[in-house]
Design an enzyme around this catalytic site. Structure first.
Site, PDB file in Angstrom:
ATOM      1  N   LYS A  13       0.819  -1.218   0.000  1.00  0.00           N
ATOM      2  CA  LYS A  13       0.000   0.000   0.000  1.00  0.00           C
ATOM      3  C   LYS A  13       0.849   1.262   0.000  1.00  0.00           C
ATOM      4  O   LYS A  13       0.607   2.178  -0.774  1.00  0.00           O
ATOM      5  CB  LYS A  13      -0.907   0.059   1.241  1.00  0.00           C
ATOM      6  CG  LYS A  13      -1.941  -1.037   1.330  1.00  0.00           C
ATOM      7  CD  LYS A  13      -2.868  -0.811   2.525  1.00  0.00           C
ATOM      8  CE  LYS A  13      -2.133  -0.835   3.862  1.00  0.00           C
ATOM      9  NZ  LYS A  13      -1.739  -2.181   4.324  1.00  0.00           N
ATOM     10  N   ARG A  88      -9.817   1.517   8.897  1.00  0.00           N
ATOM     11  CA  ARG A  88      -9.469   0.121   9.159  1.00  0.00           C
ATOM     12  C   ARG A  88     -10.541  -0.584   9.972  1.00  0.00           C
ATOM     13  O   ARG A  88     -10.428  -1.785  10.213  1.00  0.00           O
ATOM     14  CB  ARG A  88      -8.171   0.067   9.977  1.00  0.00           C
ATOM     15  CG  ARG A  88      -6.917  -0.129   9.149  1.00  0.00           C
ATOM     16  CD  ARG A  88      -5.743  -0.166  10.124  1.00  0.00           C
ATOM     17  NE  ARG A  88      -4.643  -0.928   9.628  1.00  0.00           N
ATOM     18  CZ  ARG A  88      -3.523  -0.399   9.134  1.00  0.00           C
ATOM     19  NH1 ARG A  88      -3.385   0.897   9.035  1.00  0.00           N
ATOM     20  NH2 ARG A  88      -2.542  -1.170   8.733  1.00  0.00           N
ATOM     21  N   ARG A 127      11.524  -6.700   4.745  1.00  0.00           N
ATOM     22  CA  ARG A 127      11.462  -5.282   5.117  1.00  0.00           C
ATOM     23  C   ARG A 127      11.996  -5.097   6.533  1.00  0.00           C
ATOM     24  O   ARG A 127      12.648  -4.094   6.835  1.00  0.00           O
ATOM     25  CB  ARG A 127      10.011  -4.788   5.023  1.00  0.00           C
ATOM     26  CG  ARG A 127       9.863  -3.323   5.400  1.00  0.00           C
ATOM     27  CD  ARG A 127       8.473  -2.800   5.116  1.00  0.00           C
ATOM     28  NE  ARG A 127       7.530  -3.189   6.144  1.00  0.00           N
ATOM     29  CZ  ARG A 127       6.220  -2.927   6.094  1.00  0.00           C
ATOM     30  NH1 ARG A 127       5.714  -2.299   5.048  1.00  0.00           N
ATOM     31  NH2 ARG A 127       5.422  -3.301   7.061  1.00  0.00           N
ATOM     32  N   ARG A 133      11.531  -2.163  11.323  1.00  0.00           N
ATOM     33  CA  ARG A 133      10.292  -1.764  11.987  1.00  0.00           C
ATOM     34  C   ARG A 133       9.996  -2.708  13.136  1.00  0.00           C
ATOM     35  O   ARG A 133      10.064  -3.930  12.988  1.00  0.00           O
ATOM     36  CB  ARG A 133       9.139  -1.799  10.984  1.00  0.00           C
ATOM     37  CG  ARG A 133       8.714  -0.432  10.540  1.00  0.00           C
ATOM     38  CD  ARG A 133       7.649  -0.496   9.486  1.00  0.00           C
ATOM     39  NE  ARG A 133       6.400  -1.105   9.967  1.00  0.00           N
ATOM     40  CZ  ARG A 133       5.254  -1.006   9.305  1.00  0.00           C
ATOM     41  NH1 ARG A 133       5.209  -0.336   8.164  1.00  0.00           N
ATOM     42  NH2 ARG A 133       4.169  -1.578   9.768  1.00  0.00           N
ATOM     43  N   ARG A 144      -0.960  -9.059  13.043  1.00  0.00           N
ATOM     44  CA  ARG A 144      -1.506  -7.978  12.201  1.00  0.00           C
ATOM     45  C   ARG A 144      -2.407  -8.556  11.116  1.00  0.00           C
ATOM     46  O   ARG A 144      -3.419  -7.966  10.754  1.00  0.00           O
ATOM     47  CB  ARG A 144      -0.360  -7.159  11.587  1.00  0.00           C
ATOM     48  CG  ARG A 144       0.195  -6.129  12.583  1.00  0.00           C
ATOM     49  CD  ARG A 144       1.618  -5.713  12.270  1.00  0.00           C
ATOM     50  NE  ARG A 144       1.797  -5.155  10.960  1.00  0.00           N
ATOM     51  CZ  ARG A 144       2.929  -5.226  10.255  1.00  0.00           C
ATOM     52  NH1 ARG A 144       3.978  -5.840  10.763  1.00  0.00           N
ATOM     53  NH2 ARG A 144       3.011  -4.676   9.077  1.00  0.00           N
TER      54      ARG A 144
HETATM   55  P1  ADP Z   1       0.791  -2.251   7.735  1.00  0.00           P
HETATM   56  O1  ADP Z   1       2.094  -2.392   7.032  1.00  0.00           O
HETATM   57  O2  ADP Z   1       0.496  -3.369   8.696  1.00  0.00           O
HETATM   58  O3  ADP Z   1      -0.374  -1.985   6.832  1.00  0.00           O
HETATM   59  P2  ADP Z   1       0.809   0.518   8.799  1.00  0.00           P
HETATM   60  O4  ADP Z   1       2.133   1.128   8.614  1.00  0.00           O
HETATM   61  O5  ADP Z   1      -0.295   1.000   7.943  1.00  0.00           O
HETATM   62  O6  ADP Z   1       0.975  -1.058   8.747  1.00  0.00           O
HETATM   63  O7  ADP Z   1       0.352   0.686  10.322  1.00  0.00           O
HETATM   64  C1  ADP Z   1       1.170   0.228  11.379  1.00  0.00           C
HETATM   65  C2  ADP Z   1       0.390   0.174  12.676  1.00  0.00           C
HETATM   66  O8  ADP Z   1      -0.153   1.484  12.980  1.00  0.00           O
HETATM   67  C3  ADP Z   1      -0.837  -0.738  12.691  1.00  0.00           C
HETATM   68  O9  ADP Z   1      -0.519  -2.088  12.941  1.00  0.00           O
HETATM   69  C4  ADP Z   1      -1.654  -0.088  13.819  1.00  0.00           C
HETATM   70  O10 ADP Z   1      -1.166  -0.428  15.094  1.00  0.00           O
HETATM   71  C5  ADP Z   1      -1.424   1.387  13.618  1.00  0.00           C
HETATM   72  N1  ADP Z   1      -2.462   1.969  12.721  1.00  0.00           N
HETATM   73  C6  ADP Z   1      -2.271   2.491  11.478  1.00  0.00           C
HETATM   74  N2  ADP Z   1      -3.428   2.922  10.945  1.00  0.00           N
HETATM   75  C7  ADP Z   1      -4.396   2.645  11.861  1.00  0.00           C
HETATM   76  C8  ADP Z   1      -5.809   2.824  11.912  1.00  0.00           C
HETATM   77  N3  ADP Z   1      -6.490   3.357  10.883  1.00  0.00           N
HETATM   78  N4  ADP Z   1      -6.470   2.443  13.032  1.00  0.00           N
HETATM   79  C9  ADP Z   1      -5.824   1.902  14.059  1.00  0.00           C
HETATM   80  N5  ADP Z   1      -4.503   1.691  14.085  1.00  0.00           N
HETATM   81  C10 ADP Z   1      -3.779   2.052  13.012  1.00  0.00           C
END
Ligand code: ADP
Length: 191
Positions: A13, A88, A127, A133, A144
């Protein structure tokens, strides 16, 4: 354009969001990036968010909703935006509906990247080695994925029901995925 990009963790994404945003001249707003920036600056928001992120859980909706509301109120997001990582949860969908309605606009499309789960775990572990990370360990990745399947995958049906869904195959070369997304979105942008 007011767009959302969705897909399971590791679907790509963030990578695609940058290209789409550039293509349409709108900001890519990544809730994960905003949270990570706050964590590294040690802000109160970052301290709160970190507890959840490190465990692979979602940050509470109230916290996330307010952060997005403030971000899309900024001048650069007035002409449009691409949301990456938001909404989400079903409750976040409703919040976002309210925010967009308030400005008198509407959502144009929701891009969903479809991927193979096992392939994606490999991408994320890679990654982890490059970016380090904290939430890219195998246990947290699996968590996740569970949280995504449970809380976020149902949103796909919601947006499909509204006729906004654009499903794109997220496997293969980054460039090819970008081309598929542009091909689908350009049709929508012209209409
Ligand atoms: P991923 O690579 O899992 O899609 P992101 O970088 O988008 O991860 O998000 C990392 C973390 O940030 C999530 O696992 C969550 O803890 C938090 N997070 C991000 N966006 C949201 C959201 N819309 N609602 C709740 N938590 C969020």
């Amino acid at each position: 354009m007011r767009l959302i990009i969705m897909g399971p963790p590791g679907a790509g994404k963030g990578t695609q969001a940058k290209y789409i945003a550039e293509h349409f001249g709108i900001p890519a707003i990544s809730t994960g990036d905003i949270f990570r920036a706050n964590v590294s600056q040690g802000t109160p928001l970052g301290v709160e968010a970190k507890k959840f992120m490190d465990a692979g859980e979602y940050v509470p909706d109230e916290v996330t909703n307010l952060m997005v509301r403030n971000r899309i109120d900024e001048p650069d997001a007035v002409p449009g935006f691409l949301l990456d990582g938001y909404p989400r949860t079903v409750s976040q969908v409703e919040e976002l509906d309210g925010m967009i309605e308030f400005t008198g606009h509407r959502l144009d499309a929701v891009v969903v990247l479809t991927v193979d789960q096992d392939e994606v775990v490999q991408r994320l572990l890679q990654r982890a080695q490059i970016e380090g990370r904290a939430d890219d360990t195998e246990d947290v990745i699996r968590r996740r994925q569970e949280v995504y399947a449970d809380q976020t995958a149902p949103l796909i049906d919601v947006y499909r029901g509204r006729g906004l869904l654009v499903e794109v195959d997220g496997m293969g070369e980054v460039d090819d995925v970008t081309k598929r997304i542009f091909a689908a979105l350009d049709v929508i942008a012209e209409s």
